[in-house]
Design a protein around this motif. Sequence first.
Motif, short mmCIF file in Angstrom:
data_model
loop_
_atom_site.label_atom_id
_atom_site.label_comp_id
_atom_site.label_asym_id
_atom_site.label_seq_id
_atom_site.Cartn_x
_atom_site.Cartn_y
_atom_site.Cartn_z
N PHE A 188 0.83 -1.20 0.00
CA PHE A 188 0.00 0.00 0.00
C PHE A 188 0.87 1.26 0.00
O PHE A 188 0.60 2.21 -0.73
CB PHE A 188 -0.94 0.00 1.21
CG PHE A 188 -1.85 1.18 1.24
CD1 PHE A 188 -2.94 1.27 0.38
CD2 PHE A 188 -1.62 2.24 2.11
CE1 PHE A 188 -3.78 2.35 0.39
CE2 PHE A 188 -2.46 3.33 2.13
CZ PHE A 188 -3.54 3.40 1.27
N GLN A 189 1.92 1.27 0.79
CA GLN A 189 2.82 2.43 0.85
C GLN A 189 3.54 2.63 -0.48
O GLN A 189 3.69 3.77 -0.95
CB GLN A 189 3.84 2.26 1.98
CG GLN A 189 3.22 2.39 3.36
CD GLN A 189 4.20 2.06 4.47
OE1 GLN A 189 5.30 1.60 4.22
NE2 GLN A 189 3.78 2.28 5.71
N ASP A 190 3.99 1.54 -1.09
CA ASP A 190 4.66 1.66 -2.39
C ASP A 190 3.72 2.18 -3.47
O ASP A 190 4.09 3.03 -4.26
CB ASP A 190 5.24 0.30 -2.81
CG ASP A 190 6.43 -0.12 -1.97
OD1 ASP A 190 6.98 0.74 -1.26
OD2 ASP A 190 6.79 -1.32 -2.04
N SER A 191 2.49 1.68 -3.49
CA SER A 191 1.55 2.14 -4.51
C SER A 191 1.13 3.58 -4.26
O SER A 191 0.96 4.35 -5.20
CB SER A 191 0.36 1.20 -4.60
OG SER A 191 -0.73 1.63 -3.89
N ALA A 192 1.01 4.01 -3.00
CA ALA A 192 0.68 5.40 -2.69
C ALA A 192 1.83 6.31 -3.09
O ALA A 192 1.61 7.40 -3.65
CB ALA A 192 0.37 5.55 -1.20
N ALA A 193 3.07 5.90 -2.83
CA ALA A 193 4.22 6.71 -3.20
C ALA A 193 4.31 6.84 -4.73
O ALA A 193 4.61 7.92 -5.24
CB ALA A 193 5.50 6.07 -2.66
N ARG A 194 4.01 5.78 -5.45
CA ARG A 194 4.04 5.82 -6.91
C ARG A 194 2.96 6.77 -7.43
O ARG A 194 3.19 7.56 -8.34
CB ARG A 194 3.85 4.41 -7.48
CG ARG A 194 4.02 4.32 -8.97
CD ARG A 194 4.04 2.89 -9.52
NE ARG A 194 3.15 1.95 -8.85
CZ ARG A 194 3.56 1.01 -7.98
NH1 ARG A 194 4.84 0.90 -7.66
NH2 ARG A 194 2.70 0.18 -7.43
N GLU B 162 3.62 10.19 -9.61
CA GLU B 162 3.01 10.41 -10.92
C GLU B 162 2.23 11.73 -10.94
O GLU B 162 2.27 12.46 -11.93
CB GLU B 162 2.10 9.25 -11.29
CG GLU B 162 2.87 7.99 -11.63
CD GLU B 162 1.97 6.79 -11.85
OE1 GLU B 162 0.72 6.94 -11.75
OE2 GLU B 162 2.51 5.70 -12.12
N GLN B 163 1.55 12.05 -9.84
CA GLN B 163 0.80 13.30 -9.77
C GLN B 163 1.75 14.50 -9.79
O GLN B 163 1.51 15.48 -10.49
CB GLN B 163 -0.04 13.32 -8.50
CG GLN B 163 -0.89 14.56 -8.36
CD GLN B 163 -1.67 14.56 -7.06
OE1 GLN B 163 -1.34 13.83 -6.13
NE2 GLN B 163 -2.70 15.37 -7.00
N GLN B 164 2.85 14.41 -9.05
CA GLN B 164 3.83 15.50 -9.04
C GLN B 164 4.47 15.66 -10.41
O GLN B 164 4.66 16.79 -10.89
CB GLN B 164 4.90 15.25 -7.99
CG GLN B 164 4.41 15.37 -6.57
CD GLN B 164 5.45 14.93 -5.55
OE1 GLN B 164 6.41 14.23 -5.88
NE2 GLN B 164 5.25 15.32 -4.31
#
Length: 78
Positions: free
Chosen positions: A11-17, A21-23
């Motif tokens: 979950f943390q890895d997918s949130a960081a990704r 991508e948004q940035q």
Amino acid sequence: MNQQQAGDKWFQDSAARAIHEQQLEQVERFNGRAAMLGIVIGVLTEAITGQGIVHQIGLGPLVDGYAACSAKYLPFCF
């Protein structure tokens, strides 16, 4: 690593990704807008001053030198 820790890491890895991508999307949008603004300013300045964009940024002598190469006036002409 147990089941809960593995799920948390995923979950943390997918949130960081997703955040990355948004940035990246925001930065690319800003770069595109800045480039469009620069081109518009360059074209407007060219219309006002009569000097091309290449001359405006200080590379005019290189372009002028290239045009003079047909007469073989410059030492770097081929």
